[in-house]
Scaffold this active site. Structure first.
Site, short mmCIF file in Angstrom:
data_model
loop_
_atom_site.label_atom_id
_atom_site.label_comp_id
_atom_site.label_asym_id
_atom_site.label_seq_id
_atom_site.Cartn_x
_atom_site.Cartn_y
_atom_site.Cartn_z
N LYS A 42 0.81 -1.22 0.00
CA LYS A 42 0.00 0.00 0.00
C LYS A 42 0.85 1.28 0.00
O LYS A 42 0.44 2.29 -0.56
CB LYS A 42 -0.97 0.00 1.19
CG LYS A 42 -2.07 -1.05 1.05
CD LYS A 42 -3.09 -0.95 2.16
CE LYS A 42 -4.11 -2.07 2.03
NZ LYS A 42 -5.20 -1.98 3.01
N ASP A 87 -10.40 2.34 2.18
CA ASP A 87 -10.55 1.55 3.41
C ASP A 87 -11.39 2.29 4.46
O ASP A 87 -12.31 1.71 5.05
CB ASP A 87 -9.18 1.22 4.02
CG ASP A 87 -8.46 0.12 3.26
OD1 ASP A 87 -9.14 -0.72 2.64
OD2 ASP A 87 -7.22 0.10 3.30
#
Ligand code: ATR
Length: 276
Positions: free
Chosen positions: A67, A103
């Site tokens: 990420k 997220d």
């Protein structure tokens, strides 16, 4: 006509449920696309992504451990990716990658829409101070909690993270053992304690759950997680694991790529075992 290609990239990635979720979204919205799992070598993220684009790739979900590399690779980024300091979604824009982070939005959608939870005015406790917490703090604070307490094994990390977000709302760091006597309406496990590590009972005090409290584990599993088991023992009125967050963050990514917001209800029955 070639079909637009999407993938989840990670290492490991074989366990990822994203292909199941996105196939369900594509069917439900009538979108023609393919979605696969892409295993990248630990030191080969950028080259794997480059090859994917050369082969017609249009978008990626990014999972562990890439990420931060995805964030660095993106030439343009959303505000929520900037806030999280990490990207879980990449969209190819013809000559560059656009980076997003869905997220936090996924968590908030699950909390407020699927679970009917109110964040405004509530006392929220978050265990952990790693990348996962970094990604959810700004969206949580945007919903106006009374206070967010970060409690982490390594207290200095929680102090640093709270300081980073203090301009955005009431967030403080408290050492886990010093939480004794406090009560919270929402308790979130954002540590990397997954399925195999027990909850640190010596560190986390008893009696943290206010009446009616929700315990939320960012981890999703086809079994009760150690955190959810502990929360039930501790008298949490409601518990949830991260399945809803997983599905909702996927819906946000799908929307970014396709401009169509899928109804997530189609994905839950595919992933939730019948006996739970
Ligand atoms: P992620 O990106 O998933 O948040 P991370 O940055 O490695 O991963 O952070 C893991 C988090 O879980 C940290 O807050 C870590 O605590 P430390 O900062 O003290 O390392 C926490 N964690 C991991 N194992 C733990 C355990 N056994 N007990 C308590 N906290 C734990």
């Amino acid at each position: 006509m070639t079909i637009d290609r999407y993938a989840v990239i990670g290492n490991p990635v074989a366990h990822s449920k994203s292909p199941i979720i996105h196939a369900a979204f594509a069917k439900a919205t009538g979108q023609e696309l393919s979605y696969e799992r892409l295993l990248a070598p630990r030191d080969g993220f950028a080259s794997t992504v480059e090859r994917f684009v050369a082969e017609g790739g249009k978008g990626l979900n990014v999972t562990i451990p890439f990420k931060l590399e995805a964030f660095a690779l993106a030439r343009k980024r959303s505000g929520r990716a900037e806030s999280a300091g990490a990207c879980n979604t990449l969209a190819w824009r013809g000559d560059h990658w656009y980076g997003d982070n869905t997220d936090g939005a996924g968590l908030l959608r699950d909390l407020t829409h699927n679970l009917g939870e109110t964040i405004g005015g509530r006392n929220v406790l978050v265990f952990g101070a790693g990348g996962a917490v970094h990604g959810i703090l700004q969206p949580l604070l945007a919903h106006g909690p009374r206070r967010i307490v970060l409690a982490n094994r390594t207290h200095a990390r929680a102090v640093e993270l709270a300081a980073h977000f203090t301009a955005e709302g009431p967030v403080v760091a408290i050492e886990p053992r010093s939480l004794a006597g406090e009560r919270f309406d929402i308790v979130i496990n954002a540590t990397s304690i997954g399925l195999d590590t027990p909850v640190p009972r010596d560190l986390w005090p008893n009696g943290l759950f206010a009446p009616g409290a929700l315990a939320y584990d960012l981890v999703y599993a086809n079994q009760t997680t150690p955190f959810v088991r502990w929360a039930k023992e501790q008298g949490a009125a409601r518990t949830a694991d991260g399945l809803g967050m997983l599905i909702e963050q996927a819906a946000e990514s799908f929307f970014l790529w396709r401009g169509v917001r899928p109804d997530t209800a189609c994905a839950f029955p595919l992933l939730r075992p019948k006996d739970s």
